[in-house]
Scaffold this active site. Structure first.
Site, mmCIF file in Angstrom:
data_model
loop_
_atom_site.group_PDB
_atom_site.id
_atom_site.type_symbol
_atom_site.label_atom_id
_atom_site.label_comp_id
_atom_site.label_asym_id
_atom_site.label_seq_id
_atom_site.Cartn_x
_atom_site.Cartn_y
_atom_site.Cartn_z
ATOM 1 N N HIS A 37 1.269 -0.678 0.173
ATOM 2 C CA HIS A 37 0.074 -0.095 0.148
ATOM 3 C C HIS A 37 0.687 0.794 -0.054
ATOM 4 O O HIS A 37 0.395 2.315 0.796
ATOM 5 C CB HIS A 37 -1.263 0.011 1.527
ATOM 6 C CG HIS A 37 -2.057 -0.920 0.742
ATOM 7 N ND1 HIS A 37 -3.088 -0.545 0.382
ATOM 8 C CD2 HIS A 37 -3.000 -2.010 0.768
ATOM 9 C CE1 HIS A 37 -3.836 -1.663 0.039
ATOM 10 N NE2 HIS A 37 -3.536 -2.181 0.550
ATOM 11 N N ASP A 39 1.736 2.311 -3.517
ATOM 12 C CA ASP A 39 2.248 3.234 -4.064
ATOM 13 C C ASP A 39 1.443 4.116 -4.896
ATOM 14 O O ASP A 39 1.226 4.803 -4.731
ATOM 15 C CB ASP A 39 1.850 1.973 -5.483
ATOM 16 C CG ASP A 39 0.409 1.416 -5.524
ATOM 17 O OD1 ASP A 39 -0.366 1.048 -4.278
ATOM 18 O OD2 ASP A 39 0.489 -0.343 -6.616
ATOM 19 N N SER A 129 -2.904 -9.718 -8.696
ATOM 20 C CA SER A 129 -2.328 -9.138 -10.569
ATOM 21 C C SER A 129 -3.184 -10.030 -10.751
ATOM 22 O O SER A 129 -2.753 -9.750 -12.286
ATOM 23 C CB SER A 129 -1.773 -8.479 -10.140
ATOM 24 O OG SER A 129 -1.354 -7.158 -9.806
ATOM 25 N N SER A 130 -4.135 -11.035 -11.318
ATOM 26 C CA SER A 130 -5.089 -11.267 -12.410
ATOM 27 C C SER A 130 -5.371 -10.155 -12.700
ATOM 28 O O SER A 130 -5.286 -10.284 -14.578
ATOM 29 C CB SER A 130 -5.722 -12.043 -11.848
ATOM 30 O OG SER A 130 -7.201 -10.942 -11.007
ATOM 31 N N ASP A 183 0.512 -3.034 -9.467
ATOM 32 C CA ASP A 183 0.396 -4.095 -10.548
ATOM 33 C C ASP A 183 0.914 -3.927 -11.594
ATOM 34 O O ASP A 183 1.511 -5.270 -12.683
ATOM 35 C CB ASP A 183 -1.024 -4.913 -10.777
ATOM 36 C CG ASP A 183 -1.378 -4.445 -9.380
ATOM 37 O OD1 ASP A 183 -0.586 -4.676 -8.135
ATOM 38 O OD2 ASP A 183 -2.448 -4.553 -9.001
HETATM 39 C C1 GLA Z 1 -3.919 -4.132 -4.994
HETATM 40 C C2 GLA Z 1 -3.200 -2.562 -5.767
HETATM 41 C C3 GLA Z 1 -2.238 -1.792 -5.448
HETATM 42 C C4 GLA Z 1 -1.752 -1.939 -4.759
HETATM 43 C C5 GLA Z 1 -1.983 -3.598 -3.351
HETATM 44 C C6 GLA Z 1 -1.270 -3.482 -2.206
HETATM 45 O O1 GLA Z 1 -3.050 -4.923 -5.517
HETATM 46 O O2 GLA Z 1 -4.399 -3.208 -6.956
HETATM 47 O O3 GLA Z 1 -2.064 -1.541 -6.564
HETATM 48 O O4 GLA Z 1 -2.093 -0.920 -3.803
HETATM 49 O O5 GLA Z 1 -2.890 -3.828 -3.840
HETATM 50 O O6 GLA Z 1 -0.115 -2.505 -1.968
#
Ligand code: GLA
Length: 400
Positions: A37, A39, A129-130, A183
């Site tokens: 968290h 980014d 991150s699918s 992602d």
């Molecule tokens: C999800 C979001 C990312 C990032 C993470 C936590 O995967 O898509 O952009 O914020 O949570 O780090």
């Protein structure tokens, strides 16, 4: 020989549209090794693309119609490429439409419609991150199929960064998820055997070798769903923004734009004037930024033991300060800690459910996996799913 994702997608394309695909594209999933968290707070992340993929095959078509078939998820998405507008959240078709829309807005006008089929082995909704993998593979398909004017699939890193931003915009503005750049960046910039660092403010990045031999990256799915937590991402964003606002009022909005502009000392000196939830969230983000710096140094020094220690500290900070862990994820980390070869582990991605990512000594992957399944099942009664992964190359597309 098992059927490859490309074979599955090709069969689906021929079944749905009759014509043989002329283009194939692929994008990996990603794990977040450090920088949870950070980014969306202008911070630092350390991630790796992994060898779980989305594959898209297909061809450009006459006219302005598009049709996309998924082998994992039901139905064919059909739409007119010039009539796309932001809409409902979540469904896979929204991602396909969103990428088409964002590339059309940014790099268009689109040359033609298309027919495509996709297949993938990225676990859905598990923090891997699918959706960004789907976005990146689909974008590379559109580029390789010649649907996007002036872009060819041999993208250099500048063009990859521009594409990552376009894909983020498609998720933010079209799908309605306020995610950061982590992602899309990871799915596009991955390199086999390497971790990736990204400064989400300056967009400076690096690819760092994970070691030789590299430790295994073992993703363990807690077998808990994250549907209940869908709204929590935006709640946490608002809590972080409350701290930014607090410091903007004291130090000026031009000095403080994101949490990146606040030091830990400044946060601690205003601790008592901040509400409980926001100050904890901010402490997590600021200490995570530090852990990314330390983690990158550890990789440069070849010190995977130190890197593993930082991952465990990251998980503790998520659990206690950002409060985006869960009893199941904590039990999975506890189970990993008593399993052979464990170097470090943490939740991966948004949190609340889904997967942990573990770094495990080279050569111990099988033994570790068996032990973590046994220990977690004993603790929770749940059966986790283990994915032994390797750091992988980023998205590509080509004729084929
Ligand atoms: C999800 C979001 C990312 C990032 C993470 C936590 O995967 O898509 O952009 O914020 O949570 O780090």
């Amino acid at each position: 020989m098992p059927t490859s994702l490309e074979q599955l997608a090709r069969a689906a394309a021929i079944d749905a549209f009759g014509d043989s695909p002329t283009v194939v594209a692929q994008a990996p999933a990603r794990v977040e090794l450090l920088g949870n968290h950070t980014d969306h707070n202008g911070g630092l992340v350390l991630a790796a693309a992994i060898d779980r993929y989305t594959v898209v095959v297909g061809r450009a078509s006459e006219g302005r119609q598009a049709a996309v078939r998924s082998t994992n998820l039901r139905g064919v998405e059909a739409f007119t490429i010039d009539e796309l507008a932001p809409g409902e959240q979540g469904a896979w078709g929204q991602y396909v439409r969103g990428v088409t829309w964002a590339l059309g807005e940014n790099d268009g006008p689109l040359r033609s419609g298309f027919e495509a089929a996709l297949a993938g082995d990225v676990p859905l909704g598990a923090g891997l991150s699918s959706s960004a993998s789907l976005q990146a593979a689909f974008a590379m398909f559109l580029i390789a199929a010649g649907v996007i004017p002036d872009l060819t699939p041999d993208l250099d890193d500048d063009a990859r960064m521009a594409l990552a931003k376009t894909l983020r915009r498609s998720e933010n503005a079209f799908v309605g998820v306020a995610s950061g750049l982590l992602d899309q960046f990871s799915c596009l910039f991955g390199r086999a055997g390497h971790a990736l660092t990204l400064d989400c403010r300056s967009l400076a990045y690096d690819r760092l070798p994970l070691g030789d031999p590299a430790p295994a990256i073992i993703v363990v799915d807690s077998a808990t769903s994250r549907r209940l937590a869908d709204g929590m991402y935006n709640v946490r964003r608002a809590e972080c923004e409350a701290v930014v606002k607090h410091f903007q009022e004291r130090k000026g909005a031009d000095r403080v734009r994101t949490l990146r502009d606040i030091t830990l000392d400044e946060l601690l000196s205003d601790w008592d004037t901040l509400d409980e939830a926001p100050r904890l969230r901010a402490r997590h983000v600021l200490t995570e930024n530090d852990r990314v710096v330390q983690g990158a140094d550890a990789l440069r020094a070849g010190d995977v033991v130190e890197f593993g220690r930082l991952m465990l500290a990251s998980h503790a900070s998520s659990r206690d300060d950002f409060q985006n862990s869960s009893p199941a994820l904590d039990a999975l980390i506890d189970s990993a800690q008593v399993s052979p070869g464990f170097l470090g582990g943490k939740l991966s991605g948004a949190g609340w459910a889904g997967c942990t990512v573990n770094l495990v000594q080279h050569g111990c992957a099988e033994e570790f996996s068996k032990a973590v399944v046994d220990a977690y099942t004993k603790r929770t009664g749940l059966t986790p799913i283990v994915h032994i992964c390797h750091a992988a190359d980023g998205a590509w597309g080509r004729a084929g």
